[in-house]
Design an enzyme around this catalytic site. Structure first.
Site, PDB file in Angstrom:
ATOM      1  N   GLY A   1      10.016  38.406  50.661  1.00  0.00           N
ATOM      2  CA  GLY A   1       9.063  38.187  51.732  1.00  0.00           C
ATOM      3  C   GLY A   1       9.727  38.213  53.093  1.00  0.00           C
ATOM      4  O   GLY A   1       9.153  38.707  54.069  1.00  0.00           O
ATOM      5  N   THR A   2      10.948  37.671  53.174  1.00  0.00           N
ATOM      6  CA  THR A   2      11.677  37.680  54.446  1.00  0.00           C
ATOM      7  C   THR A   2      11.960  39.104  54.896  1.00  0.00           C
ATOM      8  O   THR A   2      11.784  39.446  56.078  1.00  0.00           O
ATOM      9  CB  THR A   2      12.988  36.890  54.310  1.00  0.00           C
ATOM     10  OG1 THR A   2      12.684  35.507  54.112  1.00  0.00           O
ATOM     11  CG2 THR A   2      13.851  37.032  55.553  1.00  0.00           C
TER      12      THR A   2
ATOM     13  N   GLN B   1       2.057  31.987  51.781  1.00  0.00           N
ATOM     14  CA  GLN B   1       1.560  30.783  51.134  1.00  0.00           C
ATOM     15  C   GLN B   1       0.131  30.921  50.631  1.00  0.00           C
ATOM     16  O   GLN B   1      -0.268  30.234  49.702  1.00  0.00           O
ATOM     17  CB  GLN B   1       1.643  29.589  52.092  1.00  0.00           C
ATOM     18  CG  GLN B   1       3.033  29.035  52.274  1.00  0.00           C
ATOM     19  CD  GLN B   1       3.615  28.441  51.004  1.00  0.00           C
ATOM     20  OE1 GLN B   1       2.905  28.116  50.053  1.00  0.00           O
ATOM     21  NE2 GLN B   1       4.926  28.314  50.964  1.00  0.00           N
TER      22      GLN B   1
ATOM     23  N   SER C   1       5.219  37.206  49.626  1.00  0.00           N
ATOM     24  CA  SER C   1       6.372  37.044  48.744  1.00  0.00           C
ATOM     25  C   SER C   1       5.910  36.611  47.357  1.00  0.00           C
ATOM     26  O   SER C   1       5.162  35.638  47.221  1.00  0.00           O
ATOM     27  CB  SER C   1       7.329  35.997  49.329  1.00  0.00           C
ATOM     28  OG  SER C   1       8.496  35.890  48.561  1.00  0.00           O
ATOM     29  N   ALA C   2       6.369  37.316  46.326  1.00  0.00           N
ATOM     30  CA  ALA C   2       5.854  37.105  44.974  1.00  0.00           C
ATOM     31  C   ALA C   2       6.180  35.733  44.409  1.00  0.00           C
ATOM     32  O   ALA C   2       5.386  35.162  43.651  1.00  0.00           O
ATOM     33  CB  ALA C   2       6.393  38.190  44.043  1.00  0.00           C
ATOM     34  N   HIS C   3       7.340  35.178  44.740  1.00  0.00           N
ATOM     35  CA  HIS C   3       7.699  33.907  44.107  1.00  0.00           C
ATOM     36  C   HIS C   3       6.850  32.740  44.610  1.00  0.00           C
ATOM     37  O   HIS C   3       6.895  31.652  44.056  1.00  0.00           O
ATOM     38  CB  HIS C   3       9.193  33.605  44.295  1.00  0.00           C
ATOM     39  CG  HIS C   3       9.578  33.183  45.677  1.00  0.00           C
ATOM     40  ND1 HIS C   3       9.837  34.080  46.683  1.00  0.00           N
ATOM     41  CD2 HIS C   3       9.765  31.961  46.213  1.00  0.00           C
ATOM     42  CE1 HIS C   3      10.170  33.435  47.773  1.00  0.00           C
ATOM     43  NE2 HIS C   3      10.126  32.148  47.528  1.00  0.00           N
TER      44      HIS C   3
ATOM     45  N   CYS D   1      16.952  14.566  58.280  1.00  0.00           N
ATOM     46  CA  CYS D   1      17.993  13.990  57.428  1.00  0.00           C
ATOM     47  C   CYS D   1      18.298  14.860  56.214  1.00  0.00           C
ATOM     48  O   CYS D   1      19.329  14.691  55.577  1.00  0.00           O
ATOM     49  CB  CYS D   1      17.562  12.613  56.953  1.00  0.00           C
ATOM     50  SG  CYS D   1      17.091  11.502  58.262  1.00  0.00           S
TER      51      CYS D   1
END
Length: 460
Positions: A69-70, A177, A194-196, A320
């Protein structure tokens, strides 16, 4: 062990697994070759492209598969900017875009281009009018996600797309998403996913570019995927990605209703059973499976570790939990509390019993982390004689500066101030957020020899 981090990577869908194994046997050959094995592989690739295009809502020849996807986002932004370089070199994006968009914008600026980040409301959504107001005569491209990765807020894509179209500016939508839950509203010019994120295998992205959009692929190109995604196609993974997208879409309506009810239970229960919690994101216009909340006086990393020990896998945008020790850019843009942040994103099939156990475990986990950090557990003490106080929290990280503020606010009379010295970037966000939650006045930030001085006035 309940896995509650589907927004990072959804578990592999059973259909994806079946399709992947079948394609390993049938789709290993080069789909560009004319012999029998190559033709068989080409048929699989074409079928996958048609299935994905149907889910996206575009023509098959408008869609290419990428390695992630990136890479789809980067290729889409670079290609659209290059294709419209005669218009100008200005890029518009929202302040809560995925890091892949922000990195592409930074690279564009480093190469001499300009960009404008449109602010968002406290829910995380852009105002379409404000977004359109960032467009200029030299704007080559605008970017807007369909739904936020961290808080789940859905963006007004249709309205923004109409305004971009009126200005003659193409809109790239990051649909990573949301695509598994349904098609993106029409009007977009480019789309990446993005497939994942929907239960397909990792290492497969898709990029759709509408016909008529000026697009010039950047970098070395090849003869595959219209020159927009060079390299040999990972055909088994592509087949599995397309098959799983079709499968999750068929299940989406029923599963969305079921998971939305579970998320509603989390949203309403967390604030009741855990003191000093802010549930962030739009309560209505949101993804069905995702909820994010932030806990005062809590170290986000410690909270995640404690939940992991109790067999719950969740994510966080707290500073954090980041090696940079800076708060999430999404939470920062929204102006909400970042410390003790927890993102729960439920995968398909999540059991009601697991959500109930999470809500049973959470109060004790938060209380234990607060106790170890020395957080206040009762109302502030009555006013003492001090007219004002200075708290030195330099060199101490979240959530310690806020804890120290909470401990001493009752020691000054109403109307007097407490100044917190801090060199932690998260304090710039979390101290004002604490003031809003505690109905105290955030006076502002002043320069200091180290870090900054944050001034708070006691109102009650």
């Amino acid at each position: 062990m309940p896995y509650f981090d589907a927004a990072s990577a959804a578990p592999l869908h059973p259909v994806a697994r079946q399709a992947l194994l079948a394609a390993l046997d049938e789709g290993w050959a080069d789909p560009a070759r004319l012999y029998q094995e190559g033709r068989r592989a080409r048929l699989l690739l074409d079928a996958a492209r048609e299935a994905a295009a149907e889910a996206v809502g575009c023509r098959p020849d408008e869609l290419v598969f990428t390695s992630s996807g990136t890479s789809a986002v980067h290729a889409g932004i670079a290609g659209a900017l290059a294709g419209r370089r005669r218009v100008g070199r200005h890029l518009v994006l929202s302040a809560v875009e995925h890091s892949s968009v922000l990195h592409a914008a930074a690279a564009h600026e480093a190469a001499g281009g300009t960009s404008t980040e449109a602010p968002v409301e406290r829910t995380g959504a852009v105002d379409p009018e404000v977004f359109a107001g960032a467009l200029r005569a030299d704007t080559a491209l605008a970017c807007l996600q369909s739904a936020n990765h961290e808080v789940g807020t859905e963006q007004p894509v249709a309205d923004a797309a109409a305004r971009c179209a009126a200005a003659g500016v193409p809109l790239l939508v990051d649909a990573a998403q949301s695509l598994g839950w349904g098609p993106v509203p029409d009007g977009w010019s480019l789309l990446a996913a993005s497939a994942h994120k929907w239960g397909g295998p990792a290492g497969v992205g898709l990029l759709a570019v509408r016909k008529g959009v000026r697009f010039s692929p950047q970098g070395p190109t090849g003869e595959r995927e219209s020159g927009r995604a060079p390299g040999f196609e990972n055909l088994p993974a592509i087949v599995a990605a397309a098959a799983s997208l079709r499968a999750v879409r068929a299940e989406a309506a029923g599963e969305a209703a079921r998971l939305r009810a579970l998320v509603d239970r989390i949203r309403t229960t967390v604030g009741r059973v855990v003191p000093d919690v802010e549930v962030v994101g739009d309560p209505e216009r949101r993804l069905p499976h995702l909820v994010t909340f932030s806990c005062l006086y809590v170290d986000g990393e410690a909270l995640l570790h404690e939940l992991d020990r109790r067999e719950f896998s969740v994510s966080s945008g707290s500073s954090c939990t980041s090696s940079t020790l800076t708060p999430s850019h999404v939470l920062k843009a929204m102006g909400v509390l970042s410390e003790g942040n927890v993102r729960v994103s439920l995968p398909a099939g999540t059991r009601e019993a697991d959500v109930d156990r999470f809500l049973d475990v959470l109060p004790g986990v938060v209380a234990g982390v607060r106790e170890r950090l020395g957080a206040p557990v009762a109302a502030a003490p009555s006013p003492g004689p001090a007219a004002s106080l200075v708290v030195d929290a330099l060199g101490r990280r979240c959530p310690i500066p806020v804890i120290e503020l909470a401990k001493v606010i009752g020691e000054v009379p109403v109307g007097s101030t407490v100044t917190v010295l801090s060199d932690d970037e998260a304090a710039r966000l979390d101290i004002p957020a604490w003031c809003e939650m505690r109905e105290q006045e955030y006076v502002g930030e002043e320069p200091a020899d180290r870090g900054a001085a944050y001034v708070v006035r006691r109102l009650s």
